[in-house]
Write an enzyme that holds these catalytic residues in place. Structure first.
Site, mmCIF file in Angstrom:
data_model
loop_
_atom_site.group_PDB
_atom_site.id
_atom_site.type_symbol
_atom_site.label_atom_id
_atom_site.label_comp_id
_atom_site.label_asym_id
_atom_site.label_seq_id
_atom_site.Cartn_x
_atom_site.Cartn_y
_atom_site.Cartn_z
ATOM 1 N N GLU A 138 -47.934 38.175 -36.304
ATOM 2 C CA GLU A 138 -49.199 38.623 -36.867
ATOM 3 C C GLU A 138 -49.251 40.148 -37.015
ATOM 4 O O GLU A 138 -50.165 40.686 -37.654
ATOM 5 C CB GLU A 138 -50.371 38.142 -36.012
ATOM 6 C CG GLU A 138 -50.437 38.692 -34.586
ATOM 7 C CD GLU A 138 -49.588 37.917 -33.588
ATOM 8 O OE1 GLU A 138 -49.868 38.036 -32.376
ATOM 9 O OE2 GLU A 138 -48.644 37.214 -34.018
ATOM 10 N N CYS A 172 -33.077 43.564 -31.139
ATOM 11 C CA CYS A 172 -32.474 42.850 -30.010
ATOM 12 C C CYS A 172 -31.000 43.182 -29.871
ATOM 13 O O CYS A 172 -30.386 42.892 -28.842
ATOM 14 C CB CYS A 172 -32.678 41.338 -30.145
ATOM 15 S SG CYS A 172 -31.743 40.588 -31.492
ATOM 16 N N GLU A 184 -35.977 45.097 -20.680
ATOM 17 C CA GLU A 184 -35.795 45.320 -22.109
ATOM 18 C C GLU A 184 -36.962 46.172 -22.597
ATOM 19 O O GLU A 184 -38.102 45.707 -22.661
ATOM 20 C CB GLU A 184 -35.743 44.004 -22.877
ATOM 21 C CG GLU A 184 -35.487 44.216 -24.360
ATOM 22 C CD GLU A 184 -35.517 42.937 -25.172
ATOM 23 O OE1 GLU A 184 -34.835 42.876 -26.204
ATOM 24 O OE2 GLU A 184 -36.241 42.004 -24.783
#
Length: 498
Positions: free
Chosen positions: A178, A283, A383
């Site tokens: 979104e 990633c 991360e």
């Protein structure tokens, strides 16, 4: 002045729906709300899935030759619209336009791979497996499938899955992020122009309500997901419990091991490119440089020199690096830098001090380099998903290998060296799904498969390539015996495969 609302794409048209819920979509370079996106409720989820369910029988039975022609047409249209798609990505995600164009190009590779689906769907045949008995195998589509994609690649990640699923005869419900929803609608319109029947590709915007609705809906037969590890684990567990096939690609902490014999200039270029491209929101970004022995001091200096020369700002202005996707995410990443500094890391280049080339209060954090990072610091364990490059110093190759293998993530890694023996040993011993040798971002080409090990993948199937085709199909074996009859009749027409 009313705000534009980005709607869902259901039955070949954009619809806002009746949920009454919406979310702001920002221009990350200015910090301003650019538009709103409709958020699905249960009724919109049901409507989207119903459309995919209704379209499936006809699409499954559409001749393979016709499906392939639509794939070729889509490929042509996407190539023509690449600049338009890239501009939409930059406007909502923030990455520089050149990077966005690269994203579209990598997605096109998977479309081209899917254009060869006829070869990939071929089964096997054995004549006279027993006397008068033949055996053959086929691969058939699963049915309606869901693809849940992340904000960082609003075009490329959907294109990892959707073309293969559609080419194999499935119908697809895409739930994009979104945060940057408009690229998905552009793809939907291109599919329609290519001749794809309504209902074969559906776009459902939303948040957790939409995600949970797709994970549990009995009409959805499989789920492909890319995102953070906690959410990937949740998606895998919940969809699996609902009896669905699942591939859930999670997070990463990618290491770049640098041996003392590495080419210093090439390595520094690679570290900066892989660490700060797309503001580190990849990633496959390199977030940890493991410097072995005496290479550490000159390597840190070379990386710092390059990082300081990067121009951060509005991605539409030819800058090197754009903003982060939201203000909240920018603040979270900056918090990690502060925490690393408190824990004893040396801030060599501080992106919190950046003066961006942009109008307004965009979501900027410049390239950041931390040295003397240790494995117990949060800047190493977590991360971060931002332009923060951490340098960990070790004395030997064995220490570097042990560090990579002990990490809970196993997505991507790289080694930089001139020693072929060391590189070959690293390929064999490292416990990571994608490995680069003097290649900092080892994203496989489309006909190989993308995916990691350990906490970077939930499920046993990687994206695109042969594994992607197998994920979106299931095998069937037919054993048959027929009476010996003679076919009669003459037909001089050239046989067609429609």
């Amino acid at each position: 002045m009313s705000t534009e609302i980005v709607g869902h794409w259901i039955d070949g048209a954009e619809v806002v729906g009746d949920s009454g819920r919406a979310a702001d979509v920002f221009d990350p370079a200015t910090g301003e709300v650019a538009r709103s996106v409709a958020l699905a409720g249960p009724a919109e989820v049901d409507r989207a899935v119903a459309s995919a369910v209704a379209a499936f029988p006809g699409w499954r039975d559409t001749a393979l030759a016709r499906r392939t022609r639509i794939l070729f047409a889509f490929r042509h249209l996407l190539d023509e619209a690449a600049d338009e798609v890239a501009e939409v990505i930059t406007a909502e995600h923030g990455k520089v336009v050149a990077d966005a164009r690269g994203e579209v190009a990598r997605g096109l590779e998977v479309v081209e791979f899917a254009c060869g689906i006829g070869h990939l769907l071929k089964g096997g045949h054995t004549e006279n497996a027993s006397t008068g008995v033949d055996v053959h195998s086929v691969r058939q589509p699963l049915g309606p499938v869901a693809v849940i994609s992340p904000f960082n690649f609003p075009a490329m990640v959907p294109l990892w899955f959707v073309p293969i699923a559609i080419a194999a005869g499935n119908t697809v419900v895409l739930k994009p992020s979104e945060k940057d929803p408009s690229a998905a609608l552009l793809l939907a319109r291109l599919w329609q122009r290519a001749g794809l029947p309504d209902g074969v590709f559906t776009v459902l915007h939303g948040d957790k309500v939409a995600v949970d609705g797709l994970l549990e809906h009995p009409g959805i037969k499989a789920v492909s997901f890319v995102g953070s590890t906690p959410v990937a684990r949740y998606v895998h567990e919940r969809a699996s419990a609902a009896g669905k096939r699942v591939q859930a690609l999670g997070g990463a902490k990618n290491h770049m091991v640098v041996l003392p014999d590495a080419d210093l200039e090439q390595t520094a270029d690679a570290a900066v490119s892989a660490g700060f491209g797309s503001a580190g929101e990849r990633c496959m970004a390199i977030s940890v440089v493991v410097a072995v022995g005496p290479v550490a001091d000159p390597l840190v200096a070379a990386i710092a020199e390059r990082a300081r020369s990067l121009r951060t700002g509005d991605g539409r202005r030819g800058c090197d690096m754009g903003p982060l996707v939201t203000g909240a995410h920018r603040d979270k990443v900056a918090g990690y830098v502060a925490e690393g500094q408190r824990a004893g890391a040396t801030v060599v280049v501080d992106g919190r001090e950046v003066a961006p080339d942009a109008d307004g209060a965009g979501f900027f954090l410049g390239p950041t380099l931390l040295d003397h990072v240790t494995p117990d610091m949060s800047v190493y364990t977590d991360e971060i998903f931002g332009p923060v490059l951490a340098v960990v110093r070790v004395d030997t190759y064995d220490e570097a290998l042990a560090l990579v293998n002990a990490n809970r993530y196993g997505n991507g890694t790289a080694i930089f060296t001139r020693d072929g023996g060391a590189a070959r040993r690293f390929e064999n011993e490292v416990e990571v799904g994608m490995v680069g040798v003097n290649v900092p971002v080892p994203v496989p080409v489309a006909y190989y498969s993308f995916g990691g090990w350990k906490d970077s993948l939930f499920g046993d199937t990687h994206a695109h390539g042969a594994e992607g085709v197998h994920f979106f199909t299931r095998g069937k074996v037919v054993t048959s015996r027929w009476p010996d009859t003679v076919r009669r009749g003459v037909d001089l027409g050239f046989p067609r495969n429609d």
